[in-house]
Write a protein that holds these residues in place. Structure first.
Motif, PDB file in Angstrom:
ATOM      1  N   ALA A 142       0.814  -1.218   0.000  1.00 41.41           N
ATOM      2  CA  ALA A 142       0.000   0.000   0.000  1.00 41.41           C
ATOM      3  C   ALA A 142       0.846   1.265   0.000  1.00 41.41           C
ATOM      4  CB  ALA A 142      -0.929   0.013   1.214  1.00 41.41           C
ATOM      5  N   VAL A 143       2.062   1.183   0.545  1.00 46.89           N
ATOM      6  CA  VAL A 143       2.876   2.404   0.554  1.00 46.89           C
ATOM      7  C   VAL A 143       3.264   2.752  -0.877  1.00 46.89           C
ATOM      8  CG1 VAL A 143       3.773   2.013   2.889  1.00 46.89           C
ATOM      9  CG2 VAL A 143       5.112   1.269   0.931  1.00 46.89           C
ATOM     10  N   ASN A 144       3.412   4.036  -1.117  1.00 43.32           N
ATOM     11  CA  ASN A 144       3.793   4.480  -2.455  1.00 43.32           C
ATOM     12  C   ASN A 144       5.139   3.872  -2.829  1.00 43.32           C
ATOM     13  OD1 ASN A 144       1.489   6.133  -2.891  1.00 43.32           O
ATOM     14  ND2 ASN A 144       2.389   7.677  -1.542  1.00 43.32           N
ATOM     15  N   PRO A 145       5.282   3.399  -4.077  1.00 44.81           N
ATOM     16  CA  PRO A 145       6.533   2.747  -4.479  1.00 44.81           C
ATOM     17  C   PRO A 145       7.791   3.551  -4.144  1.00 44.81           C
ATOM     18  CG  PRO A 145       4.863   2.369  -6.142  1.00 44.81           C
ATOM     19  CD  PRO A 145       4.266   3.319  -5.140  1.00 44.81           C
ATOM     20  N   ARG A 146       7.724   4.863  -4.274  1.00 40.41           N
ATOM     21  CA  ARG A 146       8.915   5.664  -3.994  1.00 40.41           C
ATOM     22  C   ARG A 146       9.246   5.708  -2.503  1.00 40.41           C
ATOM     23  NH1 ARG A 146       6.491  11.744  -4.996  1.00 40.41           N
ATOM     24  NH2 ARG A 146       5.456  11.912  -2.965  1.00 40.41           N
ATOM     25  N   ASP A 147       8.297   5.292  -1.643  1.00 43.59           N
ATOM     26  CA  ASP A 147       8.510   5.309  -0.191  1.00 43.59           C
ATOM     27  C   ASP A 147       8.884   3.944   0.388  1.00 43.59           C
ATOM     28  OD1 ASP A 147       7.876   8.027  -0.041  1.00 43.59           O
ATOM     29  OD2 ASP A 147       5.731   7.606   0.197  1.00 43.59           O
ATOM     30  N   ARG A 148       9.056   2.937  -0.457  1.00 42.73           N
ATOM     31  CA  ARG A 148       9.320   1.586   0.062  1.00 42.73           C
ATOM     32  C   ARG A 148      10.574   1.504   0.915  1.00 42.73           C
ATOM     33  NH1 ARG A 148       7.824  -1.467  -5.449  1.00 42.73           N
ATOM     34  NH2 ARG A 148       5.574  -1.251  -5.220  1.00 42.73           N
ATOM     35  N   GLN A 149      11.665   2.104   0.452  1.00 43.76           N
ATOM     36  CA  GLN A 149      12.909   2.023   1.221  1.00 43.76           C
ATOM     37  C   GLN A 149      12.742   2.701   2.579  1.00 43.76           C
ATOM     38  OE1 GLN A 149      15.986   0.316   0.339  1.00 43.76           O
ATOM     39  NE2 GLN A 149      15.926   0.570   2.555  1.00 43.76           N
ATOM     40  N   HIS A 177      -2.701  -2.806 -13.934  1.00 48.24           N
ATOM     41  CA  HIS A 177      -3.349  -2.265 -12.731  1.00 48.24           C
ATOM     42  C   HIS A 177      -2.430  -1.220 -12.142  1.00 48.24           C
ATOM     43  CE1 HIS A 177      -5.818  -2.170  -9.159  1.00 48.24           C
ATOM     44  NE2 HIS A 177      -4.811  -2.546  -8.391  1.00 48.24           N
ATOM     45  N   LYS A 178      -2.979  -0.035 -11.859  1.00 51.50           N
ATOM     46  CA  LYS A 178      -2.119   1.045 -11.383  1.00 51.50           C
ATOM     47  C   LYS A 178      -1.827   0.979  -9.892  1.00 51.50           C
ATOM     48  CE  LYS A 178      -5.902   4.308 -10.731  1.00 51.50           C
ATOM     49  NZ  LYS A 178      -6.380   5.651 -10.905  1.00 51.50           N
ATOM     50  N   GLY A 179      -2.567   0.132  -9.159  1.00 53.03           N
ATOM     51  CA  GLY A 179      -2.363   0.006  -7.726  1.00 53.03           C
ATOM     52  C   GLY A 179      -2.995   1.170  -6.979  1.00 53.03           C
ATOM     53  N   PRO A 180      -3.114   1.063  -5.684  1.00 50.63           N
ATOM     54  CA  PRO A 180      -2.742  -0.064  -4.836  1.00 50.63           C
ATOM     55  C   PRO A 180      -3.780  -1.185  -4.899  1.00 50.63           C
ATOM     56  CG  PRO A 180      -3.639   1.712  -3.483  1.00 50.63           C
ATOM     57  CD  PRO A 180      -3.641   2.183  -4.912  1.00 50.63           C
ATOM     58  N   PRO A 181      -3.445  -2.383  -4.486  1.00 51.15           N
ATOM     59  CA  PRO A 181      -2.129  -2.774  -3.996  1.00 51.15           C
ATOM     60  C   PRO A 181      -1.100  -2.715  -5.123  1.00 51.15           C
ATOM     61  CG  PRO A 181      -3.457  -4.727  -4.313  1.00 51.15           C
ATOM     62  CD  PRO A 181      -4.359  -3.539  -4.557  1.00 51.15           C
ATOM     63  N   PHE A 182       0.102  -2.353  -4.737  1.00 50.25           N
ATOM     64  CA  PHE A 182       1.181  -2.269  -5.702  1.00 50.25           C
ATOM     65  C   PHE A 182       1.893  -3.613  -5.815  1.00 50.25           C
ATOM     66  CE2 PHE A 182       0.815   2.146  -4.141  1.00 50.25           C
ATOM     67  CZ  PHE A 182       0.496   2.751  -5.337  1.00 50.25           C
ATOM     68  N   TYR A 183       2.404  -3.861  -6.993  1.00 53.53           N
ATOM     69  CA  TYR A 183       3.186  -5.070  -7.243  1.00 53.53           C
ATOM     70  C   TYR A 183       4.604  -4.835  -6.709  1.00 53.53           C
ATOM     71  CZ  TYR A 183       5.840  -8.542  -9.894  1.00 53.53           C
ATOM     72  OH  TYR A 183       6.666  -9.565 -10.256  1.00 53.53           O
ATOM     73  N   VAL A 184       5.072  -5.745  -5.872  1.00 52.59           N
ATOM     74  CA  VAL A 184       6.438  -5.672  -5.351  1.00 52.59           C
ATOM     75  C   VAL A 184       7.108  -6.998  -5.704  1.00 52.59           C
ATOM     76  CG1 VAL A 184       7.906  -5.245  -3.349  1.00 52.59           C
ATOM     77  CG2 VAL A 184       5.587  -4.305  -3.396  1.00 52.59           C
ATOM     78  N   PRO A 185       7.997  -6.998  -6.700  1.00 45.01           N
ATOM     79  CA  PRO A 185       8.614  -8.266  -7.100  1.00 45.01           C
ATOM     80  C   PRO A 185       9.483  -8.839  -5.984  1.00 45.01           C
ATOM     81  CG  PRO A 185       9.576  -6.413  -8.311  1.00 45.01           C
ATOM     82  CD  PRO A 185       8.453  -5.863  -7.484  1.00 45.01           C
ATOM     83  N   SER A 187      12.398 -10.008  -6.020  1.00 46.32           N
ATOM     84  CA  SER A 187      13.769  -9.498  -6.030  1.00 46.32           C
ATOM     85  C   SER A 187      13.871  -8.183  -5.267  1.00 46.32           C
ATOM     86  CB  SER A 187      14.264  -9.306  -7.471  1.00 46.32           C
ATOM     87  OG  SER A 187      13.408  -8.392  -8.156  1.00 46.32           O
ATOM     88  N   GLU A 188      12.832  -7.342  -5.374  1.00 47.69           N
ATOM     89  CA  GLU A 188      12.849  -6.068  -4.641  1.00 47.69           C
ATOM     90  C   GLU A 188      12.664  -6.304  -3.136  1.00 47.69           C
ATOM     91  OE1 GLU A 188      10.935  -1.587  -4.621  1.00 47.69           O
ATOM     92  OE2 GLU A 188      10.263  -3.007  -6.150  1.00 47.69           O
ATOM     93  N   ILE A 189      11.819  -7.260  -2.782  1.00 45.32           N
ATOM     94  CA  ILE A 189      11.633  -7.598  -1.365  1.00 45.32           C
ATOM     95  C   ILE A 189      12.981  -8.016  -0.765  1.00 45.32           C
ATOM     96  CG2 ILE A 189      10.564  -9.220   0.252  1.00 45.32           C
ATOM     97  CD1 ILE A 189       8.153  -9.261  -1.776  1.00 45.32           C
ATOM     98  N   LYS A 190      13.712  -8.864  -1.500  1.00 45.65           N
ATOM     99  CA  LYS A 190      15.012  -9.323  -1.003  1.00 45.65           C
ATOM    100  C   LYS A 190      15.999  -8.171  -0.885  1.00 45.65           C
ATOM    101  CE  LYS A 190      14.574 -14.101  -2.380  1.00 45.65           C
ATOM    102  NZ  LYS A 190      14.864 -15.129  -3.362  1.00 45.65           N
ATOM    103  N   SER A 191      16.004  -7.248  -1.850  1.00 45.68           N
ATOM    104  CA  SER A 191      16.953  -6.133  -1.760  1.00 45.68           C
ATOM    105  C   SER A 191      16.543  -5.155  -0.671  1.00 45.68           C
ATOM    106  CB  SER A 191      17.117  -5.435  -3.105  1.00 45.68           C
ATOM    107  OG  SER A 191      15.972  -4.709  -3.455  1.00 45.68           O
ATOM    108  N   LEU A 192      15.234  -4.981  -0.419  1.00 48.32           N
ATOM    109  CA  LEU A 192      14.774  -4.073   0.620  1.00 48.32           C
ATOM    110  C   LEU A 192      15.071  -4.600   2.022  1.00 48.32           C
ATOM    111  CD1 LEU A 192      11.281  -3.058  -0.807  1.00 48.32           C
ATOM    112  CD2 LEU A 192      13.163  -1.477  -0.346  1.00 48.32           C
ATOM    113  N   PHE A 193      14.796  -5.870   2.234  1.00 45.33           N
ATOM    114  CA  PHE A 193      14.938  -6.445   3.573  1.00 45.33           C
ATOM    115  C   PHE A 193      16.300  -7.090   3.809  1.00 45.33           C
ATOM    116  CE2 PHE A 193      10.324  -6.050   3.413  1.00 45.33           C
ATOM    117  CZ  PHE A 193      10.043  -5.612   4.698  1.00 45.33           C
ATOM    118  N   GLY A 194      17.059  -7.353   2.731  1.00 44.99           N
ATOM    119  CA  GLY A 194      18.390  -7.933   2.889  1.00 44.99           C
ATOM    120  C   GLY A 194      18.379  -9.413   3.177  1.00 44.99           C
TER     121      GLY A 194
END
Length: 194
Positions: A142-149, A177-185, A187-194
């Motif tokens: 739900a958070v805006n894609p630019r605010d994920r980090q 679909h423009k979201g939300p919910p937004f698609y979070v691949p 690979s991005e989950i892994k890079s965000l959370f480490g």
């Protein structure tokens, strides 16, 4: 992710969704994945502090509190929080959060459910403490894609060393679909959370 990358959903838009009862994301019976993976979240522990980011009026908050856990949630919609208490016939008290201008904390009189009405980005571990578990059923998507980090960085500061983080995302073609919910691949989950 083209169409979604720059999409911004404002606080006002979220509040309007709640006012119009346009909350198809709310699950009256709770989310089946929490029941399925509850043992992963609890990891054999009892009396945990569990965080619900962007909690809405999630029924799982009462379910986990009834099991003896302390539940803390955050949501911008005061209406959603008040509906949660009303729908579960829970009495609560309301108090300002001195560290956050305009924020309120609604706490069940039993003391084991504390819901903050403010932006999640206004919270910190000095205000809400740290958590043994996080149930992220619809926050990251739900958070805006630019605010994920920014979101993930905050979440990491709220977690105890041995905490469990259950995350639910949705998989679909983000060009349709423009979201939300937004698609979070993944690979991005892994890079965000480490």
């Amino acid at each position: 992710l083209g169409a979604q990358r720059d999409r911004v959903v404002t606080t006002e838009e979220w509040l309007q969704k709640w006012e119009a009862h346009n909350v198809g994301f709310h699950k009256e019976q709770g989310h089946p994945l929490l029941r399925k993976y509850l043992d992963v979240l609890l990891n054999g522990r009892s009396g945990l502090r569990i965080f619900f980011p962007l909690c809405g009026k999630a029924v799982e908050m009462k379910w986990l509190a009834d099991m003896g856990h302390s539940v803390v949630g955050v949501e911008v919609s005061e209406q959603a929080l008040k509906e949660f208490f009303a729908e579960h016939n829970l009495s609560y008290c309301e108090e300002p959060v001195p560290e956050v201008s305009g924020a309120k904390r609604l706490q069940s009189t039993s003391g084991n459910i504390s819901l903050y009405c403010c932006s999640i980005y206004d919270l910190s571990s000095s205000i809400v403490g740290k958590f043994d578990g996080v149930w992220d059923r619809g926050a990251l998507v739900a958070v805006n894609p630019r605010d994920r980090q920014r979101y993930v960085s905050l979440m990491i500061t709220l977690m105890e060393k041995n905490s469990s983080y259950l995350l639910v995302t949705v998989s679909y073609d983000p060009n349709k679909h423009k979201g939300p919910p937004f698609y979070v691949p993944e690979s991005e989950i892994k890079s965000l959370f480490g």
